[in-house]
Design an enzyme around this catalytic site. Structure first.
Site, PDB file in Angstrom:
ATOM      1  N   LEU A 207     -53.334 -63.002  35.703  1.00  0.00           N
ATOM      2  CA  LEU A 207     -52.252 -63.113  34.914  1.00  0.00           C
ATOM      3  C   LEU A 207     -51.475 -61.565  35.316  1.00  0.00           C
ATOM      4  O   LEU A 207     -50.241 -61.664  35.302  1.00  0.00           O
ATOM      5  CB  LEU A 207     -52.519 -63.060  33.737  1.00  0.00           C
ATOM      6  CG  LEU A 207     -53.134 -64.404  32.984  1.00  0.00           C
ATOM      7  CD1 LEU A 207     -53.502 -64.243  31.488  1.00  0.00           C
ATOM      8  CD2 LEU A 207     -51.926 -65.552  32.971  1.00  0.00           C
ATOM      9  N   LYS A 208     -52.267 -60.628  35.664  1.00  0.00           N
ATOM     10  CA  LYS A 208     -51.567 -59.493  35.888  1.00  0.00           C
ATOM     11  C   LYS A 208     -50.698 -59.486  37.198  1.00  0.00           C
ATOM     12  O   LYS A 208     -49.480 -58.868  37.148  1.00  0.00           O
ATOM     13  CB  LYS A 208     -52.537 -58.432  35.945  1.00  0.00           C
ATOM     14  CG  LYS A 208     -51.950 -56.902  36.271  1.00  0.00           C
ATOM     15  CD  LYS A 208     -51.093 -56.469  35.525  1.00  0.00           C
ATOM     16  CE  LYS A 208     -50.253 -55.297  35.795  1.00  0.00           C
ATOM     17  NZ  LYS A 208     -51.086 -53.889  35.914  1.00  0.00           N
TER      18      LYS A 208
END
Length: 314
Positions: free
Chosen positions: A166-167
């Site tokens: 996600l990052k």
């Protein structure tokens, strides 16, 4: 809990500072002895080495510039990992690599947490940054009190590796937004628009974003110093492209963005500040994309408060 913190650079220095400021028992380590000395002066202990930190602490946090650096540190700590020990990876890294290292920690009886941050160095400095945490729920409950000293919004995303995935997605979006903001500001300047008015028009519109509210100000002030360098951008957007390649997703914007950033590195240096991408357009047009009244550095004006877990819609 006794916390070890390894990596005291732009982000890690600020995150560890939040722990120290809030009275957490912190020992620190960095290859730069000046960074260590500064944290010791602020109230931390000198952790001496990754191996010593894992021996002495309940949890050891890493915030490092590359997957290779994290792997080297974890390798040094592994002989001292055992039941009750936790490794917390706050670097932006490859999901498969953090899962591999996390498995090595688990084999020794320890636990691993994948917990990168998002929201800019200025928010890391005030404990108001956002944190994603990938780990089992029991481990998350153990580390949540520590995370809430470093970040405002804490999101438990699932298993280890999910947070890193996600990052890099969020950093891909932020970089794309930076490049589009550069183009938008340049076109408005060429069209004769007042850039102060332009900034406010974007901020009040559906075109607004976190990147505009932060990085556009540094572009317009002329400082172009967001504390995030082009090599780090390339690492993150390259990781996103790798995810797409691994899953057979044919992207069009991503390869173009990687080439644009590569051109910026060729012009201004491998580790040039990412906001200097505006200078490619200034050179091409002869325009100065600056305006009076904008700050030369970002400051978080949101008051520091203890963080909390974000509830996920189900």
């Amino acid at each position: 809990m006794k916390i070890g913190f390894i990596g005291l650079g732009n982000v890690g220095g600020k995150l560890s500072g939040s722990l120290i400021r809030n009275g957490v028992d912190v020992a620190v380590h960095d290859l730069n002895p000046e960074f260590v000395a500064a944290k010791v002066a602020a109230g931390a202990r000198d952790g001496q080495s990754p191996a010593q930190l894992m021996q002495d602490c309940d949890a050891v946090i890493t915030c490092l510039p590359s997957p290779a650096a994290s792997a080297a540190v974890v390798t040094e700590m592994l002989p001292h990992v055992g039941p009750g020990k936790i490794w917390m990876e706050m670097s932006t890294t490859d999901a498969e690599e953090v899962k591999r290292l996390g498995a090595l920690v688990a084999e020794k009886g320890g636990a691993a947490v994948d917990c990168p941050v998002s929201g800019g160095c200025h928010r890391a400095d005030t404990g108001n940054i956002s944190i994603y945490a990938g780990c089992d729920r029991a481990t998350f409950e153990r580390v949540l009190p520590i995370l809430t000293h470093m970040g405002r919004r804490i999101l438990h995303v699932g298993d280890i590796g999910v947070a890193s995935t996600l990052k890099v997605m969020t950093n891909y979006l932020a970089t794309m937004n930076l490049l589009s903001v550069c183009e938008a500001l340049t076109v408005m300047k060429a069209a004769g628009m007042d850039l102060g008015v332009t900034y406010e028009a974007i901020a009040a519109s559906s075109g607004n974003s976190f990147v505009h509210e932060t990085e556009s100000q540094l572009i317009l002030s002329g400082s172009r110093d967001v504390n995030f360098t082009m090599d780090l951008v390339q690492k993150d957007i390259g990781l996103f492209q790798k995810i797409a390649d691994d899953h057979g997703v044919p992207l069009e914007l991503s390869p173009l963005m990687i080439e644009m950033m590569s051109d910026g590195q060729r012009r201004y240096g491998i580790r040039a500040q990412s906001d200097r991408m505006i200078e490619r357009l200034e050179e091409a047009t002869g325009l100065s994309i600056t305006a009076p009244g904008f700050p030369t550095e970002l400051l978080d004006d949101e008051p520091e408060e203890r963080g909390y877990e974000v509830a996920v819609r189900r």
